[in-house]
Design a protein around this motif. Structure first.
Motif, short mmCIF file in Angstrom:
data_model
loop_
_atom_site.label_atom_id
_atom_site.label_comp_id
_atom_site.label_asym_id
_atom_site.label_seq_id
_atom_site.Cartn_x
_atom_site.Cartn_y
_atom_site.Cartn_z
N THR A 262 0.95 -1.01 -0.13
CA THR A 262 -0.09 -0.02 0.05
C THR A 262 0.82 1.44 0.04
O THR A 262 0.59 2.35 -0.49
N ALA A 263 1.93 1.00 0.62
CA ALA A 263 3.10 2.50 0.43
C ALA A 263 3.21 2.92 -0.81
O ALA A 263 3.33 3.98 -1.12
N ALA A 264 3.12 1.87 -2.08
CA ALA A 264 3.27 2.38 -3.31
C ALA A 264 2.47 3.30 -3.99
O ALA A 264 2.42 3.94 -4.86
N GLU A 265 1.31 3.11 -3.41
CA GLU A 265 0.18 4.18 -3.88
C GLU A 265 -0.13 5.33 -2.83
O GLU A 265 -1.27 5.92 -2.90
N SER A 266 0.61 5.37 -1.86
CA SER A 266 0.43 6.56 -0.95
C SER A 266 1.57 7.56 -0.78
O SER A 266 2.60 7.34 -1.76
N LYS A 267 1.32 8.61 -0.26
CA LYS A 267 2.15 9.80 -0.13
C LYS A 267 3.09 9.55 1.00
O LYS A 267 2.87 9.01 1.72
N GLY A 268 4.39 10.13 0.63
CA GLY A 268 5.51 9.96 1.86
C GLY A 268 4.89 10.26 3.24
O GLY A 268 5.49 9.74 3.96
N SER A 269 4.44 11.36 3.24
CA SER A 269 3.73 11.82 4.65
C SER A 269 2.67 10.84 5.35
O SER A 269 2.69 10.81 6.32
N GLU A 270 2.32 9.98 4.42
CA GLU A 270 1.44 9.06 4.94
C GLU A 270 2.04 7.66 5.36
O GLU A 270 1.66 6.77 5.97
N VAL A 271 3.23 7.60 4.77
CA VAL A 271 4.06 6.32 4.86
C VAL A 271 5.17 6.36 6.00
O VAL A 271 5.23 5.25 6.75
N HIS A 272 5.73 7.25 6.01
CA HIS A 272 7.10 7.29 6.97
C HIS A 272 6.68 7.41 8.47
O HIS A 272 5.67 8.17 8.54
N ASP A 273 7.49 6.80 9.18
CA ASP A 273 7.13 6.88 10.55
C ASP A 273 7.96 7.88 11.36
O ASP A 273 9.11 7.91 11.36
N ALA A 274 7.24 8.94 11.77
CA ALA A 274 7.84 9.98 12.56
C ALA A 274 8.62 9.42 13.57
O ALA A 274 8.13 8.85 14.41
N ILE A 275 9.78 10.25 13.92
CA ILE A 275 10.50 10.19 15.17
C ILE A 275 10.33 10.84 16.21
O ILE A 275 10.03 12.03 15.96
N SER A 276 10.44 10.59 17.29
CA SER A 276 10.39 11.36 18.64
C SER A 276 11.12 10.93 19.74
O SER A 276 11.82 9.79 19.35
N TYR A 277 11.38 11.52 20.73
CA TYR A 277 12.25 11.02 21.67
C TYR A 277 11.75 11.28 22.94
O TYR A 277 10.98 12.22 23.59
N GLY A 278 11.15 9.96 23.66
CA GLY A 278 10.56 10.02 24.77
C GLY A 278 11.20 10.15 26.16
O GLY A 278 12.50 10.33 26.17
N GLU A 279 10.49 10.38 27.36
CA GLU A 279 11.00 10.71 28.49
C GLU A 279 11.58 9.77 29.21
O GLU A 279 12.44 9.57 30.27
N THR A 280 10.98 8.27 28.86
CA THR A 280 11.78 6.98 29.65
C THR A 280 12.08 6.22 28.61
O THR A 280 12.16 6.27 27.40
N ASP A 281 12.92 5.24 28.92
CA ASP A 281 13.51 4.26 28.16
C ASP A 281 12.58 3.24 27.59
O ASP A 281 11.67 2.86 28.05
N GLY A 282 12.59 3.27 26.31
CA GLY A 282 11.83 2.03 25.59
C GLY A 282 12.72 0.61 25.70
O GLY A 282 13.56 0.48 26.61
N PRO A 283 12.38 -0.30 24.99
CA PRO A 283 12.95 -1.52 24.99
C PRO A 283 14.49 -1.41 24.89
O PRO A 283 15.44 -2.18 25.38
N PHE A 284 15.20 -0.77 23.80
CA PHE A 284 16.31 -0.36 23.48
C PHE A 284 16.74 1.14 23.68
O PHE A 284 17.87 1.33 24.14
N THR A 285 16.07 1.97 23.18
CA THR A 285 16.46 3.37 23.19
C THR A 285 15.08 4.35 23.57
O THR A 285 13.99 3.73 23.82
N ARG A 286 15.43 5.71 23.82
CA ARG A 286 14.28 6.54 23.90
C ARG A 286 13.84 7.05 22.67
O ARG A 286 12.82 7.77 22.72
#
Length: 391
Positions: A262-286
């Protein structure tokens, strides 16, 4: 390097799985291995062969006192149906009158292409090895890879998201997918009961017509840290290796990573996963993602999200109402040969794909972190996790 190979024919005496490169000290639970083999045999729409076989792994080497010892692990899986084929497929020349030749190739199977390649006027020798029965040996090998990955907190599971035109109707969680592994009865291995009911209806409809049906399975690898695989060479990219591994399974005709289709028929803004930085540790990084459209992979490298691989399975090519074919000897039009077969194998293919994904990840994990023993591997892995947590 972790390597594996299989040997054996569908109606031969046994299947063989050989796994080399396993570090020493990995606990091997044979009940777990055999349950994986049992899972592969289940599913609504399976044929008569599954009522004969009760696959169990017999370990010949590489495991002692319940742990790997660093040497190659060899396993055999007995074919119970062999007793009915000893005179049909003997190792010795045998009696030609008792051989069961396959003289009219099946459309969609390896019969004709393989016969042309190896100069056989009997497709029996081709179909015996091309059969999906071979995937049982892969599941046994994959079970060892899963046991290794589990020691590092990485788990692999699958579920069915489509059979025919019936699709999974809602998003499902990792916990729901993982729960399917513990079920004592497997129909179509779908995490949503209502969707599974619709899938069962698809199989019922096809069964009445003498046809077969395909579908889509999804394999999820949970707990994979960022950094597995690399972008630096074309043949070392994790997405390419996973695609090859899953595509190598019998009847898989397409492989998708994340939202690849479905990515092939979608806009880039709808496909790519935005990145943020959390306040607490996730499984590997924030570092966090708002979605996982990439399927846990960017640039051929795992990014810390669940790795998601889908396999698109064509319908089984052996039909109870065979399609047209040609007789090898007379060149006359005939119906294709019929071999006892299934109607739907999508859940079983998902289990085999789990094995291939696990074997691929285990190989790359060992290449990245090294270690001749599990203790050494864990030390290296844990040190890397500290490094990326402090990034």
């Amino acid at each position: 390097m972790l390597r594996f190979s299989t040997a054996g024919e569908s109606h031969g005496e046994s299947l063989v799985a050989l796994v080399s490169g396993m570090p020493a000290g990995v606990p091997v639970d044979l009940e777990y291995v055999n349950r994986e083999l049992w899972r592969r045999q289940q599913g609504y729409g399976r044929g008569g062969r599954m009522r004969i076989e009760r696959d169990t792994a017999h370990v010949l080497s590489g495991v002692r006192h319940g742990h790997t010892i660093g040497s190659p692990v060899a396993m055999t899986l007995e074919n119970r149906d062999w007793k009915n084929w000893t005179e049909i497929l003997p190792v010795e020349p045998g009696d030609p009158a008792k051989h069961k030749a396959v003289a009219s190739p099946r459309p969609g199977h390896a019969d004709l292409a393989g016969s042309l390649k190896y100069d056989f006027h009997d497709a029996r020798y081709v179909l015996e090895r091309a059969s999906a029965r071979e995937s049982a040996a892969r599941v046994a090998a994959g079970a060892l890879a899963k046991l290794l990955l589990k020691e590092l907190g990485i788990e692999v599971a699958s579920h069915v998201i489509r059979v025919g035109k019936a699709e999974l109707q809602r998003p499902v969680t990792w916990d729901e997918i993982k729960a399917l592994h513990g079920k004592d009865e497997i129909l179509l291995n779908c995490a949503d009961p209502e969707s599974e009911k619709a899938m069962k209806g698809e199989v019922d409809g096809i069964l009445r017509t003498g046809d077969t049906i395909g579908g889509v399975f999804e394999v999820v690898a949970h707990g994979v840290p960022p950094g597995v695989g690399t972008h630096v060479n074309w043949d070392e990219r994790l997405d390419g290796l996973l695609a090859q591994a899953v595509m190598s399974l019998q009847a898989v005709k397409a492989v998708e990573i994340g939202r690849g289709v479905t990515a092939a028929e979608s806009k880039g803004s709808e496909v790519h996963d935005a990145i943020s930085y959390g306040e607490t540790d996730g499984p590997f990084t924030r570092f966090e993602r708002d979605h996982n459209n990439a399927g846990g992979l960017e640039g051929g490298i795992s990014n810390g999200e669940d790795v998601i691989v889908r396999g698109y399975l064509k319908p089984i090519s052996t039909l109870r109402r065979p399609l047209g074919s040609v007789n090898f000897e007379t060149r006359e039009p005939v119906k294709a040969a019929y071999e006892r077969s299934d109607v739907c194998v999508v859940p079983a293919a998902g289990v085999a794909a789990e094995a291939m994904v696990a074997l691929t990840l285990a190989r790359l994990v060992l290449e990245k972190f090294g270690g001749d023993s599990l203790k050494e591997l864990k030390r290296n892995f844990e040190g890397y996790c500290v490094q990326i947590r402090n990034f």
